[in-house]
Write an enzyme that holds these catalytic residues in place. Structure first.
Site, PDB file in Angstrom:
ATOM      1  N   HIS A  60       0.853  -1.189   0.000  1.00  0.00           N
ATOM      2  CA  HIS A  60       0.000   0.000   0.000  1.00  0.00           C
ATOM      3  C   HIS A  60       0.891   1.242   0.000  1.00  0.00           C
ATOM      4  O   HIS A  60       2.017   1.222   0.521  1.00  0.00           O
ATOM      5  CB  HIS A  60      -0.897   0.012   1.233  1.00  0.00           C
ATOM      6  CG  HIS A  60      -1.969  -1.027   1.191  1.00  0.00           C
ATOM      7  ND1 HIS A  60      -3.080  -0.962   2.004  1.00  0.00           N
ATOM      8  CD2 HIS A  60      -2.129  -2.145   0.438  1.00  0.00           C
ATOM      9  CE1 HIS A  60      -3.868  -1.991   1.766  1.00  0.00           C
ATOM     10  NE2 HIS A  60      -3.310  -2.729   0.818  1.00  0.00           N
ATOM     11  N   GLU A  62       0.801   3.899   1.763  1.00  0.00           N
ATOM     12  CA  GLU A  62       1.182   4.371   3.094  1.00  0.00           C
ATOM     13  C   GLU A  62       2.358   3.569   3.649  1.00  0.00           C
ATOM     14  O   GLU A  62       3.290   4.137   4.238  1.00  0.00           O
ATOM     15  CB  GLU A  62      -0.008   4.267   4.061  1.00  0.00           C
ATOM     16  CG  GLU A  62      -1.186   5.123   3.683  1.00  0.00           C
ATOM     17  CD  GLU A  62      -2.205   4.426   2.772  1.00  0.00           C
ATOM     18  OE1 GLU A  62      -3.345   4.898   2.703  1.00  0.00           O
ATOM     19  OE2 GLU A  62      -1.848   3.406   2.127  1.00  0.00           O
ATOM     20  N   CYS A  88      -6.535   1.862   5.469  1.00  0.00           N
ATOM     21  CA  CYS A  88      -7.069   0.616   6.004  1.00  0.00           C
ATOM     22  C   CYS A  88      -6.497   0.419   7.408  1.00  0.00           C
ATOM     23  O   CYS A  88      -5.650   1.187   7.859  1.00  0.00           O
ATOM     24  CB  CYS A  88      -6.695  -0.560   5.107  1.00  0.00           C
ATOM     25  SG  CYS A  88      -4.927  -0.954   5.116  1.00  0.00           S
ATOM     26  N   CYS A  91      -2.616   0.114   7.473  1.00  0.00           N
ATOM     27  CA  CYS A  91      -1.907   1.370   7.233  1.00  0.00           C
ATOM     28  C   CYS A  91      -2.121   2.364   8.368  1.00  0.00           C
ATOM     29  O   CYS A  91      -1.182   3.052   8.779  1.00  0.00           O
ATOM     30  CB  CYS A  91      -2.355   1.968   5.909  1.00  0.00           C
ATOM     31  SG  CYS A  91      -1.851   0.969   4.488  1.00  0.00           S
TER      32      CYS A  91
END
Length: 183
Positions: A60, A62, A88, A91
């Site tokens: 991801h 992040e 999410c 993250c």
């Protein structure tokens, strides 16, 4: 749009959106994330591996921005994260545990977004233990430091383009795809 958005937040989010645009141009899920400390970018990344043989749920934007920040020697200590999709749970936890003082996001993730967690509720029945007290200290009042949506329409447009791409299989036939394309 969130009414109390500063010009500085708008400027940083535009940079995160540029990163998301880069991901989209590569056929990836259009999430970009920048970490800002003391008026400068100290970590930056866009989503990778949402397509092809290496498709996974670890890369991801992040998490990759945090890795970039760590590789730079963790400049600035604490930072504000600007991300084009609501983080999410993975993250969000990683950002907080690594020193995020605030999180600003652009588009809500109605399927996997974690910013609505009740941070003031105890995490464990064993809250008398040292690790539980530490977690409660880190997370206490964190919801007040999450801001969104900021530049939602710009981010929404990137996600609409992504979900409309021929051959795209990532998050195909999911609630997020249906919600996004219905707007």
């Amino acid at each position: 749009m969130n009414d109390n958005v500063t010009q500085e937040e708008l400027n940083w989010m535009k940079k995160a959106l540029a990163s998301a645009q880069k991901a989209l141009e590569a056929g990836e899920f259009p999430v970009g994330c920048i970490l800002v400390s003391q008026g400068r970018i100290v970590g930056q990344a866009d989503r990778i591996h949402s397509k092809g043989d290496l498709q996974n749920e670890l890369d991801h934007a992040e998490i990759l921005a945090l890795r970039d920040w760590i590789n730079r020697g963790r400049p600035g200590g604490t930072f504000t994260a600007y991300t084009t999709l609501e983080p999410c749970l993975m993250c969000l936890g990683a950002l907080i545990l690594n020193g995020a003082k605030a999180i600003v996001y652009s588009y809500e993730d109605i399927m996997g977004g974690a910013t609505a967690i009740d941070f003031d509720r105890p995490f464990s029945r064993a809250s008398h233990t040292e690790p539980a007290r530490m977690l409660e200290h880190l997370y206490r009042d964190f919801a007040k430091r999450i801001k969104g949506p900021v530049l939602r329409e710009e981010s929404l447009e990137l996600f609409k383009r992504f979900f409309s791409m021929p051959g795209n299989t990532y998050l195909k036939d999911t609630l997020l795809e249906a919600y996004t394309l219905a707007q």
